[in-house]
Design a protein around this motif. Structure first.
Motif, PDB file in Angstrom:
ATOM      1  N   UNK A 172      12.422 -13.734  52.021  1.00  0.00           N
ATOM      2  CA  UNK A 172      11.219 -13.859  52.847  1.00  0.00           C
ATOM      3  C   UNK A 172      10.561 -15.219  52.671  1.00  0.00           C
ATOM      4  N   UNK A 173      10.564 -15.741  51.435  1.00  0.00           N
ATOM      5  CA  UNK A 173      10.016 -17.084  51.245  1.00  0.00           C
ATOM      6  C   UNK A 173      10.829 -18.090  52.054  1.00  0.00           C
ATOM      7  N   UNK A 174      12.148 -17.964  52.009  1.00  0.00           N
ATOM      8  CA  UNK A 174      12.992 -18.901  52.746  1.00  0.00           C
ATOM      9  C   UNK A 174      12.733 -18.813  54.240  1.00  0.00           C
ATOM     10  N   UNK A 175      12.574 -17.598  54.750  1.00  0.00           N
ATOM     11  CA  UNK A 175      12.266 -17.435  56.175  1.00  0.00           C
ATOM     12  C   UNK A 175      10.930 -18.075  56.522  1.00  0.00           C
ATOM     13  N   UNK A 176       9.978 -17.975  55.599  1.00  0.00           N
ATOM     14  CA  UNK A 176       8.651 -18.545  55.829  1.00  0.00           C
ATOM     15  C   UNK A 176       8.663 -20.063  55.756  1.00  0.00           C
ATOM     16  N   UNK A 177       9.500 -20.607  54.860  1.00  0.00           N
ATOM     17  CA  UNK A 177       9.511 -22.048  54.618  1.00  0.00           C
ATOM     18  C   UNK A 177      10.571 -22.789  55.424  1.00  0.00           C
ATOM     19  N   UNK A 178      11.329 -22.074  56.255  1.00  0.00           N
ATOM     20  CA  UNK A 178      12.354 -22.730  57.058  1.00  0.00           C
ATOM     21  C   UNK A 178      13.611 -23.071  56.281  1.00  0.00           C
ATOM     22  N   UNK A 179      13.883 -22.331  55.208  1.00  0.00           N
ATOM     23  CA  UNK A 179      15.088 -22.540  54.406  1.00  0.00           C
ATOM     24  C   UNK A 179      16.140 -21.508  54.758  1.00  0.00           C
ATOM     25  N   UNK A 180      17.369 -21.799  54.384  1.00  0.00           N
ATOM     26  CA  UNK A 180      18.470 -20.859  54.554  1.00  0.00           C
ATOM     27  C   UNK A 180      18.761 -20.177  53.225  1.00  0.00           C
TER      28      UNK A 180
END
Length: 219
Positions: A172-180
């Motif tokens: 979820x953090x990655x989805x929020x921060x634009x990471x894969x």
């Protein structure tokens, strides 16, 4: 009822341990997470996806600090509570970060990375070809000595619940921060334990690769 197609995995050769790239400090102090950053939860859930194509670009310290805090950081300092649930607050899962400049353990109470092994072990964290090139491979390790005596099946269930919650926090953090990111269960626990220089009471059970996405993932 339609049979669901399964991914056909072709294992890439496990890479040898490599010399570290760059400085390898004993302690890496992580920046404090910005609790006002990111997108709303429902937006992050809408964007959550698994990606297996990563750019080699290193993650900035700010992003690394926020990522690890989101994973299993201290969110209630007075009680030592974590962002991820753990049965009876055993906190039996340690997060190891395989970086180009070494293997580090996340010290949640002090929000820092502690050097475990001065080696580039990314290529040993799984069989897929991207694991050795992505900037960060997280490994979730059960510290069995933190679990009280109980049936083995119950110990495994408790650990799996905690590791899954941590991995979802990261997703979820990655989805929020634009990471894969992608969660990986296809690991060689014995090989990985040696690569990470783990103790006898430490067992790797899950891995997760994180990085900036490529055009392939964004398509």
């Amino acid at each position: 009822m339609t049979d669901m197609p399964l991914l056909a995995y072709k294992p890439a050769p496990v890479l040898r341990l490599s010399a570290v790239k760059g400085d390898t400090p004993a302690i890496i102090a992580l920046p404090k997470a910005d609790l006002n950053g990111g997108v709303p939860l429902m937006t992050a859930l809408a964007h959550r996806a698994s990606c297996r194509a990563f750019a080699p670009t290193a993650l900035p310290p700010t992003v690394l600090g926020e990522l690890l805090w989101a994973a299993d950081g201290i969110n209630r300092p007075a009680a030592g509570g974590r962002t991820a649930p753990s049965p009876h607050a055993f906190n039996e899962i340690d997060i190891y970060a395989a970086l180009p400049n070494g293997v580090y353990r996340y010290d949640a109470p002090n929000h820092q990375l502690v050097l475990k092994h001065a080696i580039d072990a990314r290529g040993q964290t799984g069989y897929q070809d991207f694991v050795g090139e992505a900037p960060l491979d997280l490994v979730y390790v059960v510290r069995t000595s933190r679990l009280p005596p109980m049936p083995a099946q119950q110990r495994e269930r408790f650990s799996a619940v905690t590791a899954g919650a941590i991995a979802q926090n990261v997703s979820l953090y990655c989805a929020s921060a634009g990471l894969a990111s992608v969660i990986r269960g296809w690991i060689n626990s014995r090989l990985l334990a040696d690569a990470l220089s783990l103790n006898e009471d430490e067992l790797p059970i899950l891995a997760q690769t994180v990085g900036f996405s490529t055009a392939e993932c964004r398509a």
